[in-house]
Structure formats: C-alpha cells, structure tokens
Motif scaffolding. Structure first.
Motif, mmCIF file in Angstrom:
data_model
loop_
_atom_site.group_PDB
_atom_site.id
_atom_site.type_symbol
_atom_site.label_atom_id
_atom_site.label_comp_id
_atom_site.label_asym_id
_atom_site.label_seq_id
_atom_site.Cartn_x
_atom_site.Cartn_y
_atom_site.Cartn_z
ATOM 1 N N PHE A 23 -4.061 -36.151 27.227
ATOM 2 C CA PHE A 23 -2.937 -35.389 27.769
ATOM 3 C C PHE A 23 -2.393 -34.422 26.710
ATOM 4 C CE2 PHE A 23 1.676 -34.961 28.249
ATOM 5 C CZ PHE A 23 1.784 -34.475 29.551
ATOM 6 N N ALA A 48 4.882 -37.842 25.087
ATOM 7 C CA ALA A 48 3.545 -38.429 25.013
ATOM 8 C C ALA A 48 3.156 -38.716 23.569
ATOM 9 C CB ALA A 48 2.523 -37.499 25.672
ATOM 10 N N LEU A 82 -3.176 -40.776 26.740
ATOM 11 C CA LEU A 82 -2.121 -39.968 26.122
ATOM 12 C C LEU A 82 -2.707 -38.932 25.167
ATOM 13 C CD1 LEU A 82 0.484 -42.770 25.413
ATOM 14 C CD2 LEU A 82 0.842 -40.797 26.909
ATOM 15 N N LYS A 117 5.050 -41.788 22.352
ATOM 16 C CA LYS A 117 4.463 -42.995 22.926
ATOM 17 C C LYS A 117 3.122 -43.312 22.261
ATOM 18 C CE LYS A 117 4.089 -46.308 25.989
ATOM 19 N NZ LYS A 117 4.782 -47.550 25.791
ATOM 20 N N MET A 130 5.473 -36.122 31.995
ATOM 21 C CA MET A 130 5.851 -36.412 30.612
ATOM 22 C C MET A 130 5.683 -35.145 29.776
ATOM 23 S SD MET A 130 4.086 -39.323 28.206
ATOM 24 C CE MET A 130 4.796 -40.699 29.071
ATOM 25 N N GLU A 159 -4.444 -46.767 27.324
ATOM 26 C CA GLU A 159 -3.259 -45.915 27.484
ATOM 27 C C GLU A 159 -3.211 -44.847 26.392
ATOM 28 O OE1 GLU A 159 1.613 -46.190 27.867
ATOM 29 O OE2 GLU A 159 0.471 -48.019 27.438
ATOM 30 N N MET A 203 0.382 -43.435 33.292
ATOM 31 C CA MET A 203 1.049 -42.400 32.516
ATOM 32 C C MET A 203 1.693 -41.402 33.468
ATOM 33 S SD MET A 203 -0.462 -39.770 29.673
ATOM 34 C CE MET A 203 -1.366 -38.837 30.869
ATOM 35 N N ASN A 204 2.886 -41.016 33.144
ATOM 36 C CA ASN A 204 3.647 -40.071 33.941
ATOM 37 C C ASN A 204 3.171 -38.649 33.663
ATOM 38 O OD1 ASN A 204 5.575 -38.502 35.189
ATOM 39 N ND2 ASN A 204 7.314 -39.420 34.153
ATOM 40 N N LYS A 205 2.661 -37.962 34.694
ATOM 41 C CA LYS A 205 2.146 -36.604 34.519
ATOM 42 C C LYS A 205 3.249 -35.596 34.206
ATOM 43 C CE LYS A 205 -2.221 -37.219 35.105
ATOM 44 N NZ LYS A 205 -3.181 -36.954 34.086
#
Length: 71
Positions: A44, A10, A41, A13, A5, A37, A1-3
């Motif tokens: 996050f 998020a 998310l 997704k 984002m 995943e 996961m792209n931090k």
C-alpha cells in the motif's frame, strides 16, 4: 486493511508490526498474521509513493515545457 488509510497511518502501523515481530515475543501464528498484514501495508505504501512520484514527474515536466503555473 482500510483502503482509506493515509500513507502516514499505514507507515505507522507497519512500524508497529515490525517492532512486534523484531521483539521475538509473538507466537508463530501471530507472527504469520503480522507478516501478512505488514506485507499488505508495505505494498500500500509503495503504491502511494509511486503515485506521488508520478504526479511530481508530471508537474515537473509540465512546468519545464512552459505550462501554466496555476495548474
């Protein structure tokens, strides 16, 4: 996961992952990866919401105590 984002990215997704998992068309191994995943998310998004809530509380408390309106 792209931090880097955003919350909205998020959440989108995460919604896609939930839809895929609810379809029941994914093999077990894929479902496990999607669940992992999705869990990341969700954490996050939760952290982003907690940070936003804390910031709102700080601003509200500052305004209620007579703080500068330009802050």
């Amino acid at each position: 996961m792209n931090k880097k984002m955003t919350f909205e990215e998020a959440l989108t997704k995460l919604s896609e992952i939930v839809s895929r998992m609810e379809s029941g068309n994914e093999p077990l191994e894929t479902s496990l990866k999607l669940f992992e995943e999705g869990s990341a998310l969700a954490a996050f998004c939760y952290d982003k919401l907690q940070n936003a809530e804390q910031k709102i509380k700080q601003i509200t408390e500052y305004k209620e105590t007579g703080g500068d309106e330009d802050a």
